[in-house]
Scaffold this active site. Structure first.
Site, PDB file in Angstrom:
ATOM      1  N   LYS A 124       0.834  -1.200   0.000  1.00  0.00           N
ATOM      2  CA  LYS A 124       0.000   0.000   0.000  1.00  0.00           C
ATOM      3  C   LYS A 124       0.874   1.257   0.000  1.00  0.00           C
ATOM      4  O   LYS A 124       1.888   1.310   0.707  1.00  0.00           O
ATOM      5  CB  LYS A 124      -0.912  -0.036   1.234  1.00  0.00           C
ATOM      6  CG  LYS A 124      -1.958   1.065   1.311  1.00  0.00           C
ATOM      7  CD  LYS A 124      -2.847   0.846   2.537  1.00  0.00           C
ATOM      8  CE  LYS A 124      -3.892   1.924   2.721  1.00  0.00           C
ATOM      9  NZ  LYS A 124      -4.719   1.700   3.935  1.00  0.00           N
ATOM     10  N   SER A 165      -9.890  -0.744   7.431  1.00  0.00           N
ATOM     11  CA  SER A 165      -9.232  -0.461   6.158  1.00  0.00           C
ATOM     12  C   SER A 165      -8.544  -1.660   5.521  1.00  0.00           C
ATOM     13  O   SER A 165      -8.137  -1.603   4.369  1.00  0.00           O
ATOM     14  CB  SER A 165      -8.221   0.675   6.313  1.00  0.00           C
ATOM     15  OG  SER A 165      -8.886   1.909   6.427  1.00  0.00           O
ATOM     16  N   SER A 212      -9.506   1.734   3.440  1.00  0.00           N
ATOM     17  CA  SER A 212      -8.669   2.504   2.532  1.00  0.00           C
ATOM     18  C   SER A 212      -7.678   1.660   1.736  1.00  0.00           C
ATOM     19  O   SER A 212      -7.065   2.151   0.776  1.00  0.00           O
ATOM     20  CB  SER A 212      -7.890   3.567   3.328  1.00  0.00           C
ATOM     21  OG  SER A 212      -7.039   2.970   4.289  1.00  0.00           O
TER      22      SER A 212
END
Length: 488
Positions: free
Chosen positions: A74, A178, A154
């Site tokens: 990420k 997330s 996210s």
């Protein structure tokens, strides 16, 4: 259908991704790069991958536990060879030259860091009406199971990339939902470990209390394998002081794990009201019972002040954490504190603020009441931990708590933002810092839905074993991604 459409549909059909629960294929990094080019950069344009590493190679011997396995990270986690942007144009040139300790551990274990994944900008902690998976740098990530539907966030790109077979595995981060939400709606496994098991150094922060990185994979075994490589103490992160004591081989015992005699606490009131989700949950509970588990129905309703006070603590900790992170960056970033980020967004409003604002940034900038923060922190953690998961498990003598992770993916809506359903109990694990595993339990109208497994602090290995046993017991069918709009 034109030739280009035919090309990416053929590539999609040929994906050797294992459905969750099966053994995931270990393919060459080059194969994954070709797939990214065909269906992420072109074709359905998933926009799950935000950057590709300039060099694709393993630094470890062939005997290393992750030798040659391609991993996406990420883009709020620093890697020495790519910018770390958190999705924001303010950090588009943020080349720190540093590997986060968790990335260094992955490299040492033989993983090939293939690239970075898109995310909800600033891990969805900037403003109201955001669309999960949208960032100023990466655009809007799409769900491979229905490309007009949300990938959640996210860790949107990490979940979508694993579902689409763009890497063997990905790393996500979570403050509250997330990792687990995008795992659920993209039909993959996501594990949020106990806070403090994995280092947060050189990870763009939201909350020192709740932040953690974790694995997102095709099955529970691969999540355990990736976690084994990531976990461990880091002198620069005080929260990890006990990590080495708990950083075991998390794959050990998974193959033999059984549900026989396991007491499962069923949080029925946290399942929501959507008939399709309720039917899947009933089937999952029946599968576990058939496999020998003892089912314990638990009557639980959360104290609403838990979320109120979580918001207070997140605002306060974000201001402190992001100021410290930006102040420590090498080079000359356009902002050195939260005030600078707010000013940058205002100066670049056409690109950054077109779809939603930065109300959360502004609230965090004003969150300076230390006494209010301390009270909020104490209350939220007490309600989620000692009076939440701990009490529910002890009073009902259960080994794990289960509930649906969230509802099916909703339509992407950049104008109005996300349309979340109030399904699941993951906030208990997020606020307490306890482990939370999401495993696919089936689909509602071709849209994946996950099953959550939660337990107490440092009970990560137990949660993974129970999740693996459920994975084998699951009877609901799972379908591969369609790479098409949902209505087609």
């Amino acid at each position: 259908m034109n030739r280009s459409q035919g090309k990416w549909l053929a590539v999609g059909a040929a994906i050797a991704i294992a459905l969750p629960g099966a053994a995931a294929a270990q393919e060459s990094p080059q194969t994954y790069l070709e797939r990214i080019e065909a269906i992420d950069d072109a074709g359905p344009r998933l926009d799950a991958v935000i950057a590709i590493a300039p060099e694709i190679a393993s630094e470890a011997p062939a005997s290393a536990p992750l030798a040659g396995r391609a991993v996406l990270v990420k883009d709020n986690i620093e890697t020495r060879d790519m910018a770390t942007t958190a999705g924001s144009l303010a950090l588009k040139d943020n080349m720190t030259g540093r590997d986060a300790p968790l990335v260094a551990r992955l490299r040492k274990a033989g993983a090939v860091i293939l690239g970075k994944t898109n995310l909800s900008e600033w891990a969805n902690f900037r403003g109201d009406r955001s669309s999960s998976g949208w960032s100023g740098v990466g655009g809007q990530t799409r769900n491979p199971h229905a490309i007009d539907r949300s990938p959640c966030g996210s860790s949107a790109g990490s979940g979508a990339a694993v579902a689409a077979g763009l890497a063997w595995a990905a790393v996500g981060t979570e403050t509250n939902g997330s990792i687990t939400c995008p795992a659920s709606v993209n039909g993959v496994v996501g594990f949020k470990p106990t806070v403090g098991l994995v280092s947060r150094t050189y990870v763009v922060p939201i909350s020192a209390t709740q932040d953690t990185a974790g694995p997102m994979t095709a099955n529970v075994h691969d999540a355990a394998l990736l976690l084994t490589a990531m976990a461990g103490s880091d002198p620069a992160d005080a929260a990890t002081a006990e990590a080495d004591r708990h950083a075991v081989d998390f794959t050990k015992g998974l193959a033999e794990a059984t549900l026989k005699g396991v007491r499962i606490g069923v949080l029925r009131k946290q399942a929501g009201k959507l008939p399709g989700v309720l039917a899947l949950f009933d089937r999952a509970v029946a599968d576990m019972k058939r496999a020998g588990a003892e089912i314990v129905e638990i009557d639980y309703e959360p104290d609403e002040t838990m979320w109120r006070d979580e918001n207070t603590l997140l605002l306060y900790e974000f201001r402190e954490g992001i100021d410290a992170y930006l102040a420590d960056l090498p080079g000359v970033p356009p902002a050195r504190d939260l005030a600078g980020l707010i000013a940058f967004d205002n100066a670049h409003a056409d690109e950054e603020l077109r779809w939603y604002g930065q109300e959360t940034f502004e609230e965090a900038f004003a969150a300076t009441d230390t006494e209010a923060y301390r009270k909020a922190l104490e209350n939220a953690q007490r309600l989620a931990g000692p009076e939440g998961i701990d009490r529910l498990m002890t009073a009902n003598r259960v080994d794990v708590l289960v509930a649906p992770t969230t509802g099916p993916a909703w339509p992407i809506d950049l104008v109005n933002g996300d349309h979340f359903m109030r399904v699941g109990a993951g906030s208990l694990a997020a606020i307490s810092g306890y482990p939370h595993l999401s495993v696919p339990m089936g689909q509602v109208e071709r849209l994946p839905v996950g099953l959550s497994f939660m337990a107490g602090k440092w009970q990560d290995a137990k949660v993974l074993r129970i999740g693996a046993a459920y994975e084998r017991a699951r009877t609901a069918p799972l379908s591969p991604p369609s790479f098409q709009d949902w209505h087609q």
